[in-house]
Design a protein around this motif. Sequence first.
Motif, PDB file in Angstrom:
ATOM      1  N   ARG A 108       7.428  31.215   9.416  1.00 33.73           N
ATOM      2  CA  ARG A 108       6.511  30.090   9.582  1.00 33.73           C
ATOM      3  C   ARG A 108       6.344  29.773  11.070  1.00 33.73           C
ATOM      4  N   ARG A 109       5.144  29.554  11.461  1.00 33.20           N
ATOM      5  CA  ARG A 109       4.750  29.217  12.843  1.00 33.20           C
ATOM      6  C   ARG A 109       4.875  30.398  13.806  1.00 33.20           C
ATOM      7  N   LYS A 110       5.163  31.572  13.313  1.00 32.90           N
ATOM      8  CA  LYS A 110       5.172  32.755  14.187  1.00 32.90           C
ATOM      9  C   LYS A 110       3.906  33.551  13.894  1.00 32.90           C
ATOM     10  N   PRO A 111       3.018  33.726  14.854  1.00 35.51           N
ATOM     11  CA  PRO A 111       1.768  34.453  14.617  1.00 35.51           C
ATOM     12  C   PRO A 111       2.024  35.859  14.080  1.00 35.51           C
ATOM     13  N   ALA A 112       1.156  36.301  13.175  1.00 36.65           N
ATOM     14  CA  ALA A 112       1.307  37.622  12.564  1.00 36.65           C
ATOM     15  C   ALA A 112       1.303  38.726  13.617  1.00 36.65           C
ATOM     16  N   GLU A 113       0.514  38.542  14.665  1.00 35.64           N
ATOM     17  CA  GLU A 113       0.465  39.554  15.731  1.00 35.64           C
ATOM     18  C   GLU A 113       1.830  39.707  16.403  1.00 35.64           C
TER      19      GLU A 113
END
Length: 344
Positions: A258-263
């Motif tokens: 959560r809150r970590k960008p997929a990129e």
Amino acid sequence: MMEIPGEYGSGSGTIVRLSTAFSALTGKPIRITDIRAKRPSPGLRHQHLEAVRTLGKICSAKIKGDQVGSREIEFHPGKIKGGTFDVNIETAGSIGLLSYAVLLPAVFGKDDTVLKIRGGSIASLWSPPVPYLENVLLPILSRMGVLSRFTVKKHGFYPVGGSDVEFEINPVKRMNPIVMKDPGKVESINGLSLSSALLKERKVAERQIVGFHRVIRKEKGVDVKPVYVESECPGSVIVLWAETSTWCILAGDHVGERRKPAEVVGREAAFRLQEEIKYGSTVGGHLADQLIPFMALAKGRSEIIAPDLTEHVKTNIWLCEKFLGSKFKTQEEGENFRIVCSGK
């Protein structure tokens, strides 16, 4: 009865799972004390408890102290038997860790063993994702004669879990040694960017691949596929593996948070893979500790080159020598470590 200090080495749940697996395999009763004593929340958690109880089922063991929070258990094994066993993981505990523990003794059963696992997660932090086991560990073990397979009917992610997975293990009469001394050259890089269908509109699977390609460029022999699956809660994982000219498989993975960008998730998995390739070892750090028990069980001399002697590697070697009388030798060679075992 063999006494196992649960705080030894890494002091993690590995001590519990692996000791119990070896107990089931050898028929030696054990008492494990000070379970996870070094952890902020010591004692058995749900995921450790389910692994112990599942191992108990496959060998008709008598277990004392099998409850959440327990810091000491006794495990009195019977004979290993095959069959179909129902496993219920009430939390989002790791299916990978449980399956690995059961695999060790089950390969020496008389008949096939099938685990029907309900609940749990196929990808959790600090544990091997099921796609990693399918594409890295199990193909290597197949060269040793160990044949097993996952069938994932429903994917579960943290924090809900909710998986529906079958894990089939075929018995082996003789386990072959494995020798991996030459890393060779990378010939292909493949991967799976897996995401809950709940995140499809946000294109999480594709964005994880975008992050991967910011580290490892698109070219021939590089193929990472996006896959969306039904699940009870949002979640994702990207698993990468590089196959070399000498049949080595190096890997990198990362679980979505959560809150970590997929990129960023895809990029960090790529960095991990890139690091394993850079070391010039024949196995990655996680694969090294996973192979140690199988090297000890194989008939003959096995040899691998690992990037480090982690606490998990040292702990697994200690347990193998304690239960099986196997002899391991480790030698530092540049940035890597050569690990040799003369199995029974």
